[in-house]
Every structure is written in structure tokens, then in C-alpha cells.
Write an enzyme that holds these catalytic residues in place. Sequence first.
Site, PDB file in Angstrom:
ATOM      1  N   HIS A  27       0.729  -1.261  -0.394  1.00  0.00           N
ATOM      2  CA  HIS A  27      -0.004   0.420   0.006  1.00  0.00           C
ATOM      3  C   HIS A  27       0.524   0.713  -0.135  1.00  0.00           C
ATOM      4  CE1 HIS A  27      -4.129   2.134   1.205  1.00  0.00           C
ATOM      5  NE2 HIS A  27      -3.213   2.865   1.023  1.00  0.00           N
TER       6      HIS A  27
ATOM      7  N   ASP B  94     -13.723   3.912   7.428  1.00  0.00           N
ATOM      8  CA  ASP B  94     -12.732   4.537   6.607  1.00  0.00           C
ATOM      9  C   ASP B  94     -13.247   5.297   5.624  1.00  0.00           C
ATOM     10  OD1 ASP B  94     -10.017   5.417   5.998  1.00  0.00           O
ATOM     11  OD2 ASP B  94     -10.563   3.724   4.277  1.00  0.00           O
TER      12      ASP B  94
ATOM     13  N   ARG C 283     -11.703  13.553   5.070  1.00  0.00           N
ATOM     14  CA  ARG C 283     -10.877  14.276   5.415  1.00  0.00           C
ATOM     15  C   ARG C 283     -10.273  14.762   4.068  1.00  0.00           C
ATOM     16  NH1 ARG C 283      -7.800   9.405   6.627  1.00  0.00           N
ATOM     17  NH2 ARG C 283      -5.812  10.890   6.526  1.00  0.00           N
TER      18      ARG C 283
ATOM     19  N   SER D 290      -6.264   5.036   9.173  1.00  0.00           N
ATOM     20  CA  SER D 290      -6.932   4.409   7.772  1.00  0.00           C
ATOM     21  C   SER D 290      -6.520   3.776   7.137  1.00  0.00           C
ATOM     22  CB  SER D 290      -6.698   5.810   6.866  1.00  0.00           C
ATOM     23  OG  SER D 290      -7.679   5.892   5.517  1.00  0.00           O
TER      24      SER D 290
ATOM     25  N   LYS E   5      -7.860  -0.808   6.387  1.00  0.00           N
ATOM     26  CA  LYS E   5      -7.683  -1.326   5.857  1.00  0.00           C
ATOM     27  C   LYS E   5      -7.345  -2.806   5.971  1.00  0.00           C
ATOM     28  CE  LYS E   5      -7.570   2.497   2.777  1.00  0.00           C
ATOM     29  NZ  LYS E   5      -7.460   3.426   3.179  1.00  0.00           N
TER      30      LYS E   5
END
Length: 432
Positions: free
Chosen positions: A80, A159, A166, A181, A185
Site C-alpha cells: 500500500h 475509513d 478528511r 486509515s 483497511k
Amino acid sequence: MYDIIAKKRDGGELSCPEIEWFIKNYTCGNIPDYQASALCMAILLNGMNSEETAVLTAAMRDSGDIVDLSFFEGKTVDKHSTGGVGDKTTLIVAPIVASLGAKVAKMSGRGLGHTGGTIDKLESISGFRTTLEPEEFLKQVKDIGIAVIGQSGNLAPADKKLYALRDVTATVDSIPLIASSIMSKKLAAGTDNIVLDVKVGSGAFMKSLDSAKLLANTMVDIGYNCGRRVAAVITNMDVPLGYAIGNALEVKEAIRVLNGDIDNDLASVCIELAANMIALTFNTEIDTARQNVRDEILSGRAYKKFLQWISSQGGDIKVFDNLEAFGKARFSADVVAQNDGYITKMDAECLGRISVMLGGGRASLEDKIDFTAGIILSRKTGDRVEKGDKIATLYSSSVSDFSKVAEVFCSAVSIDADEPEKLPLIYEVVTR
Ligand code: URA
């Protein structure tokens, strides 16, 4: 909720029940966005300690479904990125590591603000399906070792809601909010081994190396405390990664790397990320993993896996037979150097925004993407140019007058007499 906001506003530490209560009630709609955004701003300004961040992550992970990947016996791996410009690494590293035997069951995101998203890039390939039913998704991972889809319906829904909030309340660039966040996930998605690409520089949410290190350490600690094996690679995002920015343009650049074009910054970052994924998953020594990754590219096996993956999800792989024609924009314009000298700065965030202006990203949620839009850089920071040399070509099928965009492009690029200091491409790898 008022008391929780006031406590964080005054620099207090939120308790576990307070954080859990907030996430539970915000997810199911009991707390209005204006109170949630006030709390996000208080967190951004006053921070959270590691315990608060860990509790927030766990509460967000538990806000929806948790995927069970135990069938794969520890061989699942995910990557990620914290978000960057020209970041097409998933398209390259996912087939490489799948080809080496790891199982990639991945959920990716769409573009956000000035940063691009893997799902938008994949959708530039006609027919490619970014939504698969859970059974089909897992079957594909079992059969060919790789499937990539968009964030599914009920995975970390807290999230999903908080991120959208956000994005429009100037509360993205907070370390506890980004860490929770991303990690909520990743933990909900069930992968055993996680490699994080923490970007630092003008095109990243973390502008300084110290803040990137703190973010990397925070996420690695959260993962390890939840029983996952995690490595965070801190990489340069002062300059866009590679030479292409924009969806189809980035797919083409990724294909070139998979076809053996590995003497460049994009391939170097991909090799490091893929090697760390292999090292974590199979306990391979990192130098051996790097060599295995290079061999997988140069033998053509990684590209074969890429084609198998794309066609399994319905993508038309015939379009890659003629890369020139694939995703070709109707309009284009060159941008040239305004004076002689060295390119000392390319504001990566600004270049990401230019790609959005050309149609390559969304200005609002409903916008349709022009997959052909974007930028091909001819030169990058550190290169010497003479006045009139081409620095970039802008592409779009939805914008034909490039004059304003070209002006913004020139303002994002500095050309000076002195050669700039060369910044590292990979700063360090944080692990435990
Ligand atoms: N990527 C995410 O998934 N979340 C963030 O907060 C930032 C980048």
C-alpha cells in the site's frame, strides 16, 4: 461527542471507550459530519499517542467485514502506498510477486486529490472489471495468484466515510489519521504480509523525512502488534515516479518495465518493494529476493502473469500489441524550457493537479475520468536543458486549449544555473 471534541481540542488523551464509541456511532450515522470533522481537525492539530492510534485503527478495522485468507497459509502479501504522483507500482509489483508464488488478494483505491489510484489506471484497459463477487475474487487468487479490486462494500466502512470527510476538510495529512486509515483497511483485508510504500516529498502527504519516518514506524508497530509481518519502504516523491502521469499513460509505462526496461527510478522502486514483499512472505534473504525479482522481469514471466491477470478480470490484452495506439489522446502539446540551466525542482503535487486539470482525475466525486489524459515528462529534476528543449508533452481528449495548463506547468518547474543536490530514491526500510 461535544465532550470528546473538547477533550482533544484541549490536548487530552482519548480513552479506548471514547474512541470506540465515536467510530461505532459515526459509522452508523448517529454522529453528524460536522462533529466528526471537528474531531479530525482536533486530532490533526494535537495528535494522538501510539495507544490512541492503535485503538482508533482497531475500531475502524472492526467497523465492517474482516476477510479470512487463512486458506493461503501465510502466503498472502499486499502493498500500500501512502499516495503519490506517477505511482503505478502496483501494476508492476503485483504480477512479479504473484509470478514468484505469493498470493496477491488486493483491494486498491481510486485517485484522490492530486494523487492517482490503481483502480482508475486499471479501468483505462477496456473490459477490465474492478468489482468481483467475493467467491470469484478468491477463486482467481487461488487459480492464478492475483486479483485486484476496488474497496469492497463493507470493508472498514468507518475509513471510507472518514476518508471522504478528511478529503474535503483539510484533515488528510495527519500521521494518526493516515496510519489508522491505511492499517485498518490492510488488517480488515486479511493479508499476512504487508509492504508499505511511504512517500516523502513535494508530491506526498508527508513533506519531511522525519514525518515520513514517524508514519512508517507508527504503521509498522500497529501491524506487528496485530500479528502481521510489515515492512515500510520510505521512497522519494519530490519528483513524480517514472516519466508518465495519467491513467493509460501509466499503464503503458508499467508494461515497458515488465518487458525489461529496468534501468530507471520507477523500476528501482518496484524492485525494492517487490523484493521486500518476497522477503517477508518466504523468509528470503533480501539480496536473493532482489535477484529473484529481476530474473522474474527479465525472463518475461512477470509480464506473462500480468497478461493472465488482466485477461482473467475481463481486460482486453490485445490493446497492448500496439502500445502507441493504446489510450491515445486526441490532443497534445509540448512544453519547452524557458531558459538554460538545470531543472532544480519539479513540484510533484502541482504536476498531479495538472493531470487532473487535463481530465486524468476527478475534481468532484461525480466526474468521469479521461483515461487518455496526462503528462509524459521528457526531462526530470537534475537534468540539464537548453532554452527551447522539450520538457514534457501534455495529453488530453477532453481539453484542447493547453495554454493555461502549460503556464501552470512552467510555474511548477524551476530551472537554475547550479546543478541540484541528488536526493536518494529509497531512504530506508523500516521493519521489526
Ligand atoms: N491512503 C489512505 O488509504 N489513507 C490515507 O489517509 C492516506 C493515504
